[in-house]
Design a protein around this motif. Structure first.
Motif, PDB file in Angstrom:
ATOM      1  N   VAL A 144       0.844  -1.189   0.000  1.00  0.00           N
ATOM      2  CA  VAL A 144       0.000   0.000   0.000  1.00  0.00           C
ATOM      3  C   VAL A 144       0.885   1.246   0.000  1.00  0.00           C
ATOM      4  O   VAL A 144       1.858   1.327   0.744  1.00  0.00           O
ATOM      5  N   ASN A 145       0.552   2.203  -0.884  1.00  0.00           N
ATOM      6  CA  ASN A 145       1.338   3.439  -0.900  1.00  0.00           C
ATOM      7  C   ASN A 145       0.844   4.392   0.189  1.00  0.00           C
ATOM      8  O   ASN A 145      -0.260   4.250   0.708  1.00  0.00           O
ATOM      9  N   GLN A 146       1.666   5.360   0.523  1.00  0.00           N
ATOM     10  CA  GLN A 146       1.375   6.240   1.650  1.00  0.00           C
ATOM     11  C   GLN A 146       0.125   7.086   1.418  1.00  0.00           C
ATOM     12  O   GLN A 146      -0.646   7.335   2.344  1.00  0.00           O
ATOM     13  N   THR A 147      -0.078   7.531   0.177  1.00  0.00           N
ATOM     14  CA  THR A 147      -1.248   8.352  -0.119  1.00  0.00           C
ATOM     15  C   THR A 147      -2.528   7.580   0.136  1.00  0.00           C
ATOM     16  O   THR A 147      -3.465   8.080   0.778  1.00  0.00           O
ATOM     17  N   LEU A 148      -2.579   6.353  -0.358  1.00  0.00           N
ATOM     18  CA  LEU A 148      -3.768   5.531  -0.157  1.00  0.00           C
ATOM     19  C   LEU A 148      -3.933   5.173   1.316  1.00  0.00           C
ATOM     20  O   LEU A 148      -5.060   5.137   1.826  1.00  0.00           O
ATOM     21  N   ALA A 149      -2.836   4.927   2.011  1.00  0.00           N
ATOM     22  CA  ALA A 149      -2.906   4.596   3.435  1.00  0.00           C
ATOM     23  C   ALA A 149      -3.519   5.752   4.228  1.00  0.00           C
ATOM     24  O   ALA A 149      -4.335   5.540   5.126  1.00  0.00           O
ATOM     25  N   ARG A 150      -3.131   6.983   3.883  1.00  0.00           N
ATOM     26  CA  ARG A 150      -3.696   8.146   4.579  1.00  0.00           C
ATOM     27  C   ARG A 150      -5.184   8.298   4.262  1.00  0.00           C
ATOM     28  O   ARG A 150      -5.987   8.635   5.148  1.00  0.00           O
ATOM     29  N   THR A 151      -5.544   8.051   3.008  1.00  0.00           N
ATOM     30  CA  THR A 151      -6.958   8.146   2.624  1.00  0.00           C
ATOM     31  C   THR A 151      -7.795   7.119   3.374  1.00  0.00           C
ATOM     32  O   THR A 151      -8.866   7.433   3.900  1.00  0.00           O
ATOM     33  N   LEU A 152      -7.312   5.896   3.454  1.00  0.00           N
ATOM     34  CA  LEU A 152      -8.044   4.840   4.151  1.00  0.00           C
ATOM     35  C   LEU A 152      -8.165   5.141   5.643  1.00  0.00           C
ATOM     36  O   LEU A 152      -9.192   4.841   6.263  1.00  0.00           O
ATOM     37  N   ALA A 153      -7.134   5.747   6.219  1.00  0.00           N
ATOM     38  CA  ALA A 153      -7.139   6.030   7.653  1.00  0.00           C
ATOM     39  C   ALA A 153      -8.234   7.019   8.044  1.00  0.00           C
ATOM     40  O   ALA A 153      -8.770   6.947   9.149  1.00  0.00           O
ATOM     41  N   LYS A 154      -8.568   7.928   7.145  1.00  0.00           N
ATOM     42  CA  LYS A 154      -9.588   8.926   7.457  1.00  0.00           C
ATOM     43  C   LYS A 154     -10.941   8.613   6.816  1.00  0.00           C
ATOM     44  O   LYS A 154     -11.862   9.421   6.909  1.00  0.00           O
ATOM     45  N   THR A 155     -11.052   7.443   6.175  1.00  0.00           N
ATOM     46  CA  THR A 155     -12.303   7.043   5.532  1.00  0.00           C
ATOM     47  C   THR A 155     -13.095   6.117   6.439  1.00  0.00           C
ATOM     48  O   THR A 155     -12.537   5.143   6.955  1.00  0.00           O
ATOM     49  N   PRO A 156     -14.381   6.377   6.657  1.00  0.00           N
ATOM     50  CA  PRO A 156     -15.200   5.462   7.464  1.00  0.00           C
ATOM     51  C   PRO A 156     -15.208   4.063   6.853  1.00  0.00           C
ATOM     52  O   PRO A 156     -15.088   3.905   5.632  1.00  0.00           O
ATOM     53  N   VAL A 157     -15.357   3.072   7.702  1.00  0.00           N
ATOM     54  CA  VAL A 157     -15.356   1.682   7.237  1.00  0.00           C
ATOM     55  C   VAL A 157     -16.410   1.464   6.157  1.00  0.00           C
ATOM     56  O   VAL A 157     -16.180   0.731   5.181  1.00  0.00           O
ATOM     57  N   SER A 158     -17.551   2.112   6.302  1.00  0.00           N
ATOM     58  CA  SER A 158     -18.651   1.930   5.349  1.00  0.00           C
ATOM     59  C   SER A 158     -18.324   2.462   3.959  1.00  0.00           C
ATOM     60  O   SER A 158     -18.981   2.076   2.989  1.00  0.00           O
TER      61      SER A 158
END
Length: 257
Positions: A179-193
């Protein structure tokens, strides 16, 4: 003050009130403006954006019928058209549609990309009803290595005396990526739903499917999640099985390798 002076004063005051912006006027009740109707934006359908990697070199079409299937439906892997799915997980989940069958068990086989090495092999019990099954690579299986591609099969054990030709089988390929850092940051702030849509946009198939399946398991009667599942499968050409139920399955019976 004389009467004449009083009369002049009133006349001047009247003229001042008529021309002055600060003059008072009788209060007139006005109807409150109607609240504008704000329509809820239409939710875009969940669509998978396949990465530009192409199909594996030795694709064989994804499924074989065998001799024990009745009817016209065949087992089908839930995979993009290229038969290659990306994952971040060292032990991802695999999804396959299994039609109605008398077969009680199936085999999961994971090979190296060139099919020369058995990475993991096991059998598991099939459900009695038709639907989409999920096989989770168990904790005792070797973890997938980042940057490596693997060839996987699920084969129904219909008639072992006839060998592979007598047993329906599906296949696919899985590659573990970092996983790249940009996507990791996006996933971290995205609700599970909302994470299935993020994975789908990034082209990470296994996490797209698994995260949406997890949501459906927790809320099986949620119509939005059902629609998301249907739209996702249709976006990769799996229209024929897009409305098939998710079956709570499957547990490994024994580890062979």
């Amino acid at each position: 003050m004389t009467c004449a002076q009083h009369s002049k004063y009133l006349t001047a005051l009247s003229l001042l009130l008529l021309v002055s912006p600060l003059g008072f006027s009788p209060t007139i009740a006005e109807a409150a403006p109607a609240t504008p109707t704000i329509s809820t934006p239409r939710k875009l359908s969940l669509s998978f954006k396949a990465p530009k990697r192409g199909a594996p070199a030795s694709t064989a079409g994804g499924a074989t019928r065998g001799t024990c299937m009745s009817g016209t439906q065949m087992p089908a892997p839930l995979m993009p058209k290229e038969r290659l799915g990306l994952t971040f997980s060292e032990r991802p989940s695999f999804f396959v549609y299994i039609p109605q069958s008398q077969t009680q068990t199936a085999e999961f086989l994971l090979l190296s990309e060139d099919d020369t090495e058995i990475v993991y092999q096991t059998t598991f019990t099939l459900p009695v009803t038709a639907g989409v099954i999920r096989f989770d690579l168990p904790a005792n299986a070797p973890p997938l290595r980042t940057g490596k591609t693997y060839h996987w099969f699920i084969t129904l054990n219909c008639d072992i005396t006839k060998g592979p030709s007598g047993n329906p089988s599906v296949e696919g390929w899985v590659e573990r990526v970092e996983v790249n850092q940009t996507l990791a940051r996006t996933l971290a702030k995205t609700p599970v739903s909302s994470r299935p849509a993020v994975y789908a946009e990034a082209g990470i198939w296994h996490e797209t499917l698994t995260s949406l399946a997890d949501l459906r398991r927790k809320a099986p009667n949620n119509s939005r999640l059902t629609a998301d599942w249907r739209d996702l499968l249709k976006s990769v050409g799996l229209d024929a099985i897009a409305t098939e139920p998710l079956i709570d399955c499957c547990n490994s019976n024994a580890q062979v390798q």
